[in-house]
Design a protein around this motif. Structure first.
Motif, PDB file in Angstrom:
ATOM      1  N   GLN A 237       0.794  -1.219   0.000  1.00 25.59           N
ATOM      2  CA  GLN A 237       0.000   0.000   0.000  1.00 25.59           C
ATOM      3  C   GLN A 237       0.833   1.279   0.000  1.00 25.59           C
ATOM      4  O   GLN A 237       0.540   2.206  -0.754  1.00 25.59           O
ATOM      5  CB  GLN A 237      -0.952   0.001   1.207  1.00 25.59           C
ATOM      6  N   PRO A 238       1.895   1.396   0.819  1.00 24.61           N
ATOM      7  CA  PRO A 238       2.700   2.626   0.778  1.00 24.61           C
ATOM      8  C   PRO A 238       3.323   2.879  -0.588  1.00 24.61           C
ATOM      9  O   PRO A 238       3.446   4.019  -1.024  1.00 24.61           O
ATOM     10  CB  PRO A 238       3.779   2.376   1.842  1.00 24.61           C
ATOM     11  N   ARG A 239       3.738   1.799  -1.250  1.00 25.13           N
ATOM     12  CA  ARG A 239       4.303   1.938  -2.587  1.00 25.13           C
ATOM     13  C   ARG A 239       3.255   2.512  -3.538  1.00 25.13           C
ATOM     14  O   ARG A 239       3.543   3.414  -4.329  1.00 25.13           O
ATOM     15  CB  ARG A 239       4.782   0.570  -3.082  1.00 25.13           C
ATOM     16  N   LYS A 240       2.027   2.023  -3.433  1.00 23.28           N
ATOM     17  CA  LYS A 240       0.939   2.526  -4.273  1.00 23.28           C
ATOM     18  C   LYS A 240       0.693   4.008  -3.990  1.00 23.28           C
ATOM     19  O   LYS A 240       0.512   4.807  -4.911  1.00 23.28           O
ATOM     20  CB  LYS A 240      -0.334   1.720  -3.995  1.00 23.28           C
ATOM     21  N   GLN A 241       0.693   4.356  -2.706  1.00 19.06           N
ATOM     22  CA  GLN A 241       0.455   5.745  -2.324  1.00 19.06           C
ATOM     23  C   GLN A 241       1.552   6.654  -2.848  1.00 19.06           C
ATOM     24  O   GLN A 241       1.288   7.744  -3.351  1.00 19.06           O
ATOM     25  CB  GLN A 241       0.369   5.840  -0.805  1.00 19.06           C
ATOM     26  N   GLN A 242       2.810   6.208  -2.744  1.00 19.73           N
ATOM     27  CA  GLN A 242       3.925   7.009  -3.232  1.00 19.73           C
ATOM     28  C   GLN A 242       3.812   7.258  -4.733  1.00 19.73           C
ATOM     29  O   GLN A 242       4.013   8.376  -5.211  1.00 19.73           O
ATOM     30  CB  GLN A 242       5.252   6.289  -2.937  1.00 19.73           C
ATOM     31  N   LEU A 243       3.483   6.216  -5.484  1.00 21.16           N
ATOM     32  CA  LEU A 243       3.355   6.358  -6.929  1.00 21.16           C
ATOM     33  C   LEU A 243       2.200   7.294  -7.285  1.00 21.16           C
ATOM     34  O   LEU A 243       2.307   8.115  -8.195  1.00 21.16           O
ATOM     35  CB  LEU A 243       3.151   4.987  -7.580  1.00 21.16           C
ATOM     36  N   ALA A 244       1.084   7.155  -6.554  1.00 17.61           N
ATOM     37  CA  ALA A 244      -0.083   8.001  -6.820  1.00 17.61           C
ATOM     38  C   ALA A 244       0.225   9.467  -6.550  1.00 17.61           C
ATOM     39  O   ALA A 244      -0.171  10.357  -7.313  1.00 17.61           O
ATOM     40  CB  ALA A 244      -1.260   7.539  -5.963  1.00 17.61           C
ATOM     41  N   GLU A 245       0.965   9.735  -5.457  1.00 20.10           N
ATOM     42  CA  GLU A 245       1.299  11.121  -5.114  1.00 20.10           C
ATOM     43  C   GLU A 245       2.218  11.748  -6.159  1.00 20.10           C
ATOM     44  O   GLU A 245       2.190  12.957  -6.383  1.00 20.10           O
ATOM     45  CB  GLU A 245       1.951  11.168  -3.733  1.00 20.10           C
ATOM     46  N   LYS A 246       3.050  10.918  -6.797  1.00 20.47           N
ATOM     47  CA  LYS A 246       3.963  11.431  -7.817  1.00 20.47           C
ATOM     48  C   LYS A 246       3.315  11.500  -9.197  1.00 20.47           C
ATOM     49  O   LYS A 246       3.924  11.959 -10.156  1.00 20.47           O
ATOM     50  CB  LYS A 246       5.205  10.537  -7.899  1.00 20.47           C
ATOM     51  N   GLY A 247       2.071  11.028  -9.300  1.00 21.90           N
ATOM     52  CA  GLY A 247       1.392  11.038 -10.584  1.00 21.90           C
ATOM     53  C   GLY A 247       1.874   9.968 -11.535  1.00 21.90           C
ATOM     54  O   GLY A 247       1.632  10.032 -12.739  1.00 21.90           O
ATOM     55  N   THR A 248       2.579   8.964 -11.004  1.00 26.57           N
ATOM     56  CA  THR A 248       3.094   7.873 -11.832  1.00 26.57           C
ATOM     57  C   THR A 248       1.983   6.862 -12.110  1.00 26.57           C
ATOM     58  O   THR A 248       1.223   6.527 -11.201  1.00 26.57           O
ATOM     59  CB  THR A 248       4.251   7.151 -11.108  1.00 26.57           C
ATOM     60  N   PRO A 249       1.859   6.364 -13.339  1.00 28.39           N
ATOM     61  CA  PRO A 249       0.841   5.341 -13.618  1.00 28.39           C
ATOM     62  C   PRO A 249       1.016   4.136 -12.700  1.00 28.39           C
ATOM     63  O   PRO A 249       2.136   3.638 -12.518  1.00 28.39           O
ATOM     64  CB  PRO A 249       1.106   4.965 -15.086  1.00 28.39           C
ATOM     65  N   LEU A 250      -0.072   3.687 -12.117  1.00 28.99           N
ATOM     66  CA  LEU A 250       0.000   2.589 -11.157  1.00 28.99           C
ATOM     67  C   LEU A 250       0.040   1.240 -11.865  1.00 28.99           C
ATOM     68  O   LEU A 250      -0.743   0.998 -12.792  1.00 28.99           O
ATOM     69  CB  LEU A 250      -1.218   2.623 -10.227  1.00 28.99           C
ATOM     70  N   PRO A 251       0.941   0.357 -11.457  1.00 26.93           N
ATOM     71  CA  PRO A 251       0.925  -1.008 -11.997  1.00 26.93           C
ATOM     72  C   PRO A 251      -0.273  -1.766 -11.443  1.00 26.93           C
ATOM     73  O   PRO A 251      -0.926  -1.301 -10.502  1.00 26.93           O
ATOM     74  CB  PRO A 251       2.254  -1.607 -11.474  1.00 26.93           C
ATOM     75  N   PRO A 252      -0.598  -2.935 -11.988  1.00 28.62           N
ATOM     76  CA  PRO A 252      -1.709  -3.725 -11.446  1.00 28.62           C
ATOM     77  C   PRO A 252      -1.501  -4.005  -9.955  1.00 28.62           C
ATOM     78  O   PRO A 252      -0.363  -4.169  -9.501  1.00 28.62           O
ATOM     79  CB  PRO A 252      -1.665  -5.019 -12.276  1.00 28.62           C
ATOM     80  N   TRP A 253      -2.596  -4.047  -9.210  1.00 31.65           N
ATOM     81  CA  TRP A 253      -2.512  -4.294  -7.764  1.00 31.65           C
ATOM     82  C   TRP A 253      -1.815  -5.617  -7.481  1.00 31.65           C
ATOM     83  O   TRP A 253      -1.057  -5.736  -6.519  1.00 31.65           O
ATOM     84  CB  TRP A 253      -3.906  -4.272  -7.167  1.00 31.65           C
ATOM     85  N   GLU A 254      -2.030  -6.628  -8.331  1.00 34.73           N
ATOM     86  CA  GLU A 254      -1.388  -7.925  -8.107  1.00 34.73           C
ATOM     87  C   GLU A 254       0.136  -7.792  -8.125  1.00 34.73           C
ATOM     88  O   GLU A 254       0.825  -8.457  -7.367  1.00 34.73           O
ATOM     89  CB  GLU A 254      -1.829  -8.928  -9.184  1.00 34.73           C
ATOM     90  N   ARG A 255       0.644  -6.907  -9.000  1.00 35.50           N
ATOM     91  CA  ARG A 255       2.090  -6.723  -9.050  1.00 35.50           C
ATOM     92  C   ARG A 255       2.584  -6.017  -7.782  1.00 35.50           C
ATOM     93  O   ARG A 255       3.619  -6.368  -7.228  1.00 35.50           O
ATOM     94  CB  ARG A 255       2.482  -5.899 -10.276  1.00 35.50           C
ATOM     95  N   LEU A 256       1.826  -5.017  -7.325  1.00 32.09           N
ATOM     96  CA  LEU A 256       2.203  -4.331  -6.091  1.00 32.09           C
ATOM     97  C   LEU A 256       2.205  -5.292  -4.907  1.00 32.09           C
ATOM     98  O   LEU A 256       3.085  -5.244  -4.047  1.00 32.09           O
ATOM     99  CB  LEU A 256       1.241  -3.168  -5.823  1.00 32.09           C
ATOM    100  N   VAL A 257       1.203  -6.183  -4.875  1.00 32.25           N
ATOM    101  CA  VAL A 257       1.142  -7.169  -3.787  1.00 32.25           C
ATOM    102  C   VAL A 257       2.324  -8.131  -3.887  1.00 32.25           C
ATOM    103  O   VAL A 257       2.934  -8.500  -2.875  1.00 32.25           O
ATOM    104  CB  VAL A 257      -0.196  -7.937  -3.832  1.00 32.25           C
ATOM    105  N   GLY A 258       2.661  -8.543  -5.119  1.00 30.91           N
ATOM    106  CA  GLY A 258       3.817  -9.412  -5.302  1.00 30.91           C
ATOM    107  C   GLY A 258       5.104  -8.738  -4.848  1.00 30.91           C
ATOM    108  O   GLY A 258       5.948  -9.358  -4.194  1.00 30.91           O
ATOM    109  N   GLN A 259       5.241  -7.447  -5.176  1.00 33.49           N
ATOM    110  CA  GLN A 259       6.413  -6.709  -4.725  1.00 33.49           C
ATOM    111  C   GLN A 259       6.408  -6.554  -3.210  1.00 33.49           C
ATOM    112  O   GLN A 259       7.461  -6.604  -2.564  1.00 33.49           O
ATOM    113  CB  GLN A 259       6.447  -5.338  -5.412  1.00 33.49           C
TER     114      GLN A 259
END
Length: 424
Positions: A237-259
């Motif tokens: 979740q923090p990785r997702k939040q960081q990417l969202a705050e920077k305006g970076t396109p988010l990878p699929p949630w499954e990839r974030l969970v895998g990471q």
């Protein structure tokens, strides 16, 4: 008026009401599909979605009614049920077809449920949830026929107000709602039995895909499984939040969970792991002297190629930052030239000191919070780097990978930040 009187069994009568009704549905759907929803009013879109949900439930009701009376199809196909014909003609897998036939038989036994489907107020998914709950009640020797009927009535009513998942939870406790005095103790015993069965079902399989990845699947008891999910998502979740705050396109949630899962593994303290034969749990890396000297070398996780796994020397150096690792350096004839020392994590107090000093990832321009960063050795541990504050720097997972990647160089700037440069 009887349908049978108007049906031509040779399929040539234009007065067949079944065929005419289906043709009308097909025509109406065809008309709707020629329209572009982009030009519809918002109110029209809402109306279409709501009415389609009702129509899907009614379509499911009709399909289940037909399947419940499909014994003649089975006879004609010479099979125990209609699944063989469905597989051959509708290209539906037999297992899925048989599940539908089983559901059709279950729905046919429960009048209120069947009516709810036909009225379009109970979806196909909710019907499956309700039949499973009612089947469990039928198998319960303590439940009476009156309990079964009342449970059906309550579940059909709940289905108009709950999602399928919410209904599943209610279905497990419906008998307690009917009569707490009779069924609360039985529910507790059933729950204990379910948890015991879950312990027996616990399993994990891990395999090498031989493409640089490892696959795995498994089954955990629900309490342990939810803990696992929480731990992994705590990293994702923090990785997702960081990417969202920077305006970076988010990878699929499954990839974030895998990471997140990979980060969870990387941050396990080796000191807390069990011991094998008196030796602390370690990762042994076998690498030749030539490969150790080369940036693009290879190493073996384990002791030999037969029982080990090939990795890059770059990955071996990265692992050395976060795991207990013993490198075995071999000469050209396989002679052990050096059995290196064991390297540990930066200790918790060192990590706290680094976080206090450095505040965030030290890569130039990166602001990843310190709690999501690795403690990286500026002088690689494999080249004699020490696990101390002078040699430690916080890097986020992305920049930590770059620090070990042969395609990049990095240098420490006067202000303490790390600048990465792609090799020409």
């Amino acid at each position: 008026m009887s349908v049978e009187n108007h049906v031509d069994h040779w399929g040539t009568s234009p007065g067949d009401p079944v065929s005419a009704a289906l043709a009308a549905i097909e025509t109406a759907l065809g008309d709707l599909l020629t329209m572009d929803p982009a030009y519809w009013r918002t109110s029209q879109k809402k109306d279409v979605l709501a009415r389609l949900e009702t129509l899907k439930a009614q379509q499911a009701a009709l399909e289940l009614r037909v399947l419940a009376t499909a014994g003649d199809i089975a006879e004609e196909a010479g099979d125990r049920d209609a699944s063989a014909w469905i597989r051959a003609n509708l290209l539906v897998d037999k297992s899925a077809a048989r599940a539908q036939i089983k559901l059709a038989a279950a729905v046919a036994k429960h009048e209120l449920l069947a009516t709810g489907l036909a009225d379009g107020v109970i979806s196909h998914d909710k019907a499956r949830v309700i039949t499973k709950a009612l089947n469990a009640i039928e198998a319960n020797s303590a439940a009476s026929a009156e309990d079964l009927l009342l449970a059906e009535k309550l579940l059909v009513d709940y289905a108009t107000r709950l999602t399928a998942n919410e209904l599943r939870v209610v279905g497990k406790r419906i008998l307690v709602e009917i009569d707490p005095a009779r069924f609360e103790d039985a529910e507790a015993k059933a729950l204990l039995a379910e948890e015991e069965r879950a312990q027996q079902k616990t399993a994990l399989r891990i395999w090498d895909n031989h493409d640089g990845t490892v696959g795995f699947d498994g089954v955990l008891p629900v309490a342990m499984g939810m803990r696992f999910k929480t731990h992994v998502e705590a990293w994702a979740q923090p990785r997702k939040q960081q990417l969202a705050e920077k305006g970076t396109p988010l990878p699929p949630w499954e990839r974030l969970v895998g990471q997140g899962f990979a980060r969870l593994i990387e941050t396990i303290d080796p000191v807390a792991l069990p011991r094998h034969g008196g030796d602390a749990t370690t990762i042994n890396v076998v690498i030749s002297l030539d490969d150790l000297r080369k940036e693009l070398g290879t190493a073996i996780l384990g002791f030999d190629e037969t029982n080990g796994t090939m990795i890059s020397a770059t990955e071996a150096r990265k692992i050395a930052c976060n795991a207990t690792i013993i490198p075995w350096v071999l000469g050209s004839d396989g002679q052990v030239l050096d059995a290196g020392r064991s390297s540990r994590f930066f200790q918790p107090i060192q990590r706290k000191a680094l976080r206090l000093q450095q505040k965030c990832c030290q890569a130039e321009g990166c602001d990843m919070p310190p709690e999501w960063c690795d403690a990286h050795h500026l002088t690689p541990w494999s080249l004699g780097g020490k696990t101390d504050l002078k040699d430690g720097v916080l890097l986020c997972p992305h920049h930590h990978r770059l620090a070990h990647a042969p395609g990049f160089t990095h240098e420490r700037l006067p202000d303490g930040t790390i600048r990465f440069t792609r090799r020409p």
